[in-house]
Design an enzyme around this catalytic site. Structure first.
Site, mmCIF file in Angstrom:
data_model
loop_
_atom_site.group_PDB
_atom_site.id
_atom_site.type_symbol
_atom_site.label_atom_id
_atom_site.label_comp_id
_atom_site.label_asym_id
_atom_site.label_seq_id
_atom_site.Cartn_x
_atom_site.Cartn_y
_atom_site.Cartn_z
ATOM 1 N N SER A 123 -22.025 41.464 34.667
ATOM 2 C CA SER A 123 -22.403 41.756 35.953
ATOM 3 C C SER A 123 -22.587 40.654 36.878
ATOM 4 O O SER A 123 -21.751 39.990 37.115
ATOM 5 C CB SER A 123 -23.811 42.500 35.747
ATOM 6 O OG SER A 123 -24.233 43.353 36.854
ATOM 7 N N ASP B 116 -20.116 48.403 35.198
ATOM 8 C CA ASP B 116 -20.842 47.196 34.876
ATOM 9 C C ASP B 116 -21.016 47.065 33.423
ATOM 10 O O ASP B 116 -21.407 47.860 32.573
ATOM 11 C CB ASP B 116 -22.448 47.556 35.587
ATOM 12 C CG ASP B 116 -23.150 46.073 35.292
ATOM 13 O OD1 ASP B 116 -23.276 45.576 34.311
ATOM 14 O OD2 ASP B 116 -23.947 45.957 36.380
#
Length: 300
Positions: A51, A201
Site C-alpha cells: 500500500s 491493496d
C-alpha cells in the site's frame, strides 16, 4: 542492545531488508525512518512495501533519496494526487451537487443493461496515475522491467479478491505494481492488469510482509516498519468525525506480528495515535514521527 546491534550489522556488511507496511497517509512516516537509516550509513539491500509502503519503497528502489521524497510530498501537486483534486490546468467550470455531510459515500451507477453496480472509487485517480508513471517509469525501463535490477531490489504486494490470494509483484510496470498495491477497496478504482485481473491493496491479506522478505531475499537482518495499527488506547472523542473515514477504509488490513522480523530483526512502530489514514496534509508531522521512532534504534 538495539543501539549497538544496528551499527554492528552495518559494520559487518550483512544483508539488510526493509519492510514497509501499509497505513494510508501514516505511511509517510516511512520516509522519516529511511532518513535516519541513511543518515547513519545503514545500507538497504532489499525493500518490500504494501500500500503506502509500496509507494515509499518503490521511490527508494527507483533511486529517490528520502530527502527527495520529502520534498516531493511537501508539494501542492502531491496533495492533488492523493486527494483526487484536479490541478488548475485540468479544471473546468461545471455545476456540481451540494456537498454531502456523510462520512463515507459509495456511488451507485447503472450499466448498459440497466443493472445497478457499485462505483468503487471515492478518489479521482487521474492525477495519481500520471504522477506514478512519470516518477517511476524511467527507472523501470532502465531495469528492463525487472524489479531485481532496480537501484534496490524491490517487491510490493497486491491482493486478488476473487480467489483470496496475495500477489507478489516483481516485474512489469513499476507504476502499475504500486497502483495495484495501494488500491484500497471503495477508495481507488482498480486497474485491469495485462493478464486481465483486477488487483487491490496488498494490506488486505498481508500488511506487514516480513514473510515475503524472508522468502524472496533471505536477508541477514530485517528492519520492519509498521504504521498499520488503527487501534486507539481510548475512544477519540472530539476527533472521531475527522478520523472515521480513514479508520474505516483501513479497517480490513491485517495486524502486524511484531515478532515476525526475527530474533536478529528490528521492529519500528512510530507513535501515530491521533493520525488518520487520510491525513496526507500532515506530511511534516508524520515524517517527524518516523524519524523519532527510528532514532530509538540508532545512534544519532
Amino acid at each position: 542492545m538495539a543501539i549497538s546491534f544496528l551499527w554492528c550489522f552495518g559494520a559487518q556488511a550483512q544483508r539488510v531488508g526493509v519492510v514497509l507496511s501499509g497505513g494510508g497517509a501514516k505511511g509517510l512516516a516511512h520516509v522519516g525512518v529511511l532518513k535516519v537509516l541513511e543518515k547513519n550509513g545503514i545500507p538497504i539491500d532489499y525493500i518490500i512495501g504494501t500500500s503506502m509502503g509500496s509507494i515509499v519503497g518503490a521511490l527508494y528502489a527507483a533511486g529517490y533519496s528520502p530527502r527527495e521524497m520529502e520534498q516531493l510530498m511537501l508539494t501542492p501537486e502531491f496533495q492533488n494526487w492523493v486527494s483526487g483534486k484536479p490541478t488548475e490546468d485540468k479544471t473546468f467550470n461545471y455545476l456540481t451537487a451540494e456537498p454531502s455531510p456523510s462520512a463515507l459515500r459509495v456511488g451507485v451507477a447503472l450499466d448498459s443493461t440497466f443493472r445497478a453496480r457499485i462505483s468503487t472509487n471515492l478518489v479521482n485517480d487521474l492525477n495519481l496515475n500520471f504522477a506514478l508513471a512519470r516518477t517511476l517509469a524511467p527507472a523501470a525501463a532502465q531495469a528492463n522491467y525487472d524489479f531485481d535490477k532496480l537501484f534496490v531490489p524491490f517487491r510490493c504486494l497486491a491482493a486478488e479478491v476473487f480467489t483470496r490470494k496475495q500477489v507478489i509483484q516483481k516485474s512489469g510496470s513499476l507504476a502499475d505494481a504500486v497502483r495495484n498495491s495501494m488500491t484500497v477497496p471503495l477508495a481507488f478504482r482498480p486497474i485491469r492488469n495485462p493478464d486481465g485481473r483486477y488487483l487491490f491493496d496488498g494490506g488486505i491479506y498481508n500488511n506487514f510482509p516480513t514473510d515475503v522478505m524472508r522468502n524472496e531475499f533471505a536477508p541477514d537482518v530485517i528492519i520492519g516498519v509498521n504504521v498499520g495499527d488503527v487501534a486507539y488506547k481510548k475512544y477519540p472523542f472530539k476527533e472521531d468525525d475527522a478520523l472515521l473515514t480513514g479508520t474505516l477504509l483501513f479497517l480490513g488490513a491485517n495486524v502486524a506480528d511484531t515478532l515476525s522480523v526475527g530474533k536478529n530483526g528490528i521492529f519500528i512502530q512510530p507513535d501515530l495515535e491521533g493520525f488518520g489514514g487520510t491525513d496526507f496534509d500532515r506530511v511534516n508531522d508524520l515524517i517527524a514521527k518516523g524519524d523519532t521512532a527510528a532514532q530509538r534504534h540508532s545512534i544519532c
